[in-house]
Design an enzyme around this catalytic site. Structure first.
Site, PDB file in Angstrom:
ATOM      1  N   VAL A  77       1.814  -5.819  -5.785  1.00  0.00           N
ATOM      2  CA  VAL A  77       0.882  -6.555  -5.469  1.00  0.00           C
ATOM      3  C   VAL A  77      -0.570  -6.397  -5.561  1.00  0.00           C
ATOM      4  O   VAL A  77      -0.642  -5.262  -5.305  1.00  0.00           O
ATOM      5  CB  VAL A  77       1.337  -7.308  -4.132  1.00  0.00           C
ATOM      6  N   ASP A 130       4.094   1.059   2.080  1.00  0.00           N
ATOM      7  CA  ASP A 130       5.101   1.116   1.014  1.00  0.00           C
ATOM      8  C   ASP A 130       6.078   2.306   1.271  1.00  0.00           C
ATOM      9  O   ASP A 130       7.121   2.053   1.938  1.00  0.00           O
ATOM     10  CB  ASP A 130       4.281   1.372  -0.330  1.00  0.00           C
ATOM     11  N   LYS A 182       6.263  -3.729   2.583  1.00  0.00           N
ATOM     12  CA  LYS A 182       7.271  -4.119   1.486  1.00  0.00           C
ATOM     13  C   LYS A 182       8.694  -4.141   2.175  1.00  0.00           C
ATOM     14  O   LYS A 182       9.026  -3.056   3.080  1.00  0.00           O
ATOM     15  CB  LYS A 182       7.273  -3.105   0.499  1.00  0.00           C
ATOM     16  N   GLY A 234      -8.265   0.399  -0.250  1.00  0.00           N
ATOM     17  CA  GLY A 234      -7.419  -0.990  -0.302  1.00  0.00           C
ATOM     18  C   GLY A 234      -7.573  -1.832   0.968  1.00  0.00           C
ATOM     19  O   GLY A 234      -7.314  -3.140   0.938  1.00  0.00           O
TER      20      GLY A 234
HETATM   21  P1  IMP Z   1       2.514   4.456   0.867  1.00  0.00           P
HETATM   22  O1  IMP Z   1       3.512   4.636  -0.449  1.00  0.00           O
HETATM   23  O2  IMP Z   1       2.860   3.492   1.962  1.00  0.00           O
HETATM   24  O3  IMP Z   1       2.005   5.812   1.166  1.00  0.00           O
HETATM   25  O4  IMP Z   1       1.094   3.701   0.096  1.00  0.00           O
HETATM   26  C1  IMP Z   1       0.379   4.444  -0.431  1.00  0.00           C
HETATM   27  C2  IMP Z   1      -0.867   3.423  -1.026  1.00  0.00           C
HETATM   28  O5  IMP Z   1      -0.267   2.974  -2.171  1.00  0.00           O
HETATM   29  C3  IMP Z   1      -1.258   2.165  -0.154  1.00  0.00           C
HETATM   30  O6  IMP Z   1      -2.087   2.268   0.753  1.00  0.00           O
HETATM   31  C4  IMP Z   1      -1.823   1.441  -1.453  1.00  0.00           C
HETATM   32  O7  IMP Z   1      -3.159   1.719  -1.700  1.00  0.00           O
HETATM   33  C5  IMP Z   1      -0.976   1.816  -2.512  1.00  0.00           C
HETATM   34  N1  IMP Z   1       0.094   0.711  -2.890  1.00  0.00           N
HETATM   35  C6  IMP Z   1       1.367   0.857  -2.680  1.00  0.00           C
HETATM   36  N2  IMP Z   1       1.872  -0.424  -3.054  1.00  0.00           N
HETATM   37  C7  IMP Z   1       1.251  -1.048  -3.670  1.00  0.00           C
HETATM   38  C8  IMP Z   1       1.314  -2.442  -4.480  1.00  0.00           C
HETATM   39  O8  IMP Z   1       2.098  -3.190  -4.307  1.00  0.00           O
HETATM   40  N3  IMP Z   1      -0.072  -2.891  -4.864  1.00  0.00           N
HETATM   41  C9  IMP Z   1      -1.276  -2.128  -4.926  1.00  0.00           C
HETATM   42  N4  IMP Z   1      -1.263  -0.965  -4.082  1.00  0.00           N
HETATM   43  C10 IMP Z   1      -0.245  -0.392  -3.583  1.00  0.00           C
HETATM   44 MG    MG Z   2      -4.617   2.270   0.042  1.00  0.00          MG
END
Ligand code: IMP
Ligand code: MG
Length: 172
Positions: free
Chosen positions: A150, A100, A128, A40
């Site tokens: 997103v 997230d 977020k 990402g």
């Molecule tokens: P975490 O929940 O903070 O560990 O996020 C894990 C991964 O989920 C992030 O690095 C993104 O690659 C993916 N992710 C979380 N939210 C979104 C979103 O709204 N769109 C696209 N990818 C997301």
């Molecule tokens: Mg990611």
């Protein structure tokens, strides 16, 4: 699927230029390693690196691919196959696309700290609004966004839309 534009190309570019200056000032001319989490953050990392080079070239860029399996069984596991570069005693800037739940960054930062780097800072493009960021310090972020899914500017839905030059909300 419809995409509603949330943050345009120009706003992203302005924010990244400001962020680069802040990072340059904070690292006070010391060398550092950008450790970028794939997939990402590839575009964010590319643009931030170029913005940083207006101020300094005293940094390296490395990528690491992480896989989070929590969607399937809530084990809260984040795995990676690539080995970390030698980071003992080095200054690090860890970059991810979006904060997230925070699972990815928290888990990764804890493992990284075991290798005894000197300074560890974290930067994300997006946070977020609902996220609880108190457990881990996010040193830098560009935008706070509503709790929507997103895409664009590196972020995907089923590996699509990463190439969009803006951030958009995916709508059914
Ligand atoms: P975490 O929940 O903070 O560990 O996020 C894990 C991964 O989920 C992030 O690095 C993104 O690659 C993916 N992710 C979380 N939210 C979104 C979103 O709204 N769109 C696209 N990818 C997301
Ligand atoms: Mg990611």
């Amino acid at each position: 699927m419809k995409i509603r534009k949330l943050i345009d190309k120009k706003s992203i570019s302005i924010k990244i230029s400001k962020l680069a200056k802040k990072i340059y000032i904070d690292f006070k001319n010391q060398s550092f390693i950008i450790l970028s989490i794939l997939n990402g953050s590839f575009i964010f990392t590319a643009d931030l690196s170029r913005a940083l080079s207006e101020y300094t070239n005293n940094f390296q860029v490395c990528f690491i691919r992480l896989k989070s399996y929590d969607n399937f069984n809530s084990t809260g596991k984040v795995l990676w196959n690539d080995s970390l570069p030698d980071i003992k005693g080095k200054n690090l800037l860890i970059i991810d696309d979006i904060f997230d739940t925070g699972l990815t960054l928290k888990t990764f930062c804890n493992s990284v700290r075991e290798q005894q780097p000197e300074i560890v800072k974290t930067a994300v493009l997006l946070i977020k609004e609902k996220s609880e960021v108190d457990e881990i310090a996010i040193d830098y972020h560009c935008f706070k966004i509503p709790d929507k899914f997103v895409v664009g500017y590196g972020l995907d839905y089923n590996e699509q839309y990463r190439g969009l030059p803006y951030i958009g909300v995916l709508e059914q």
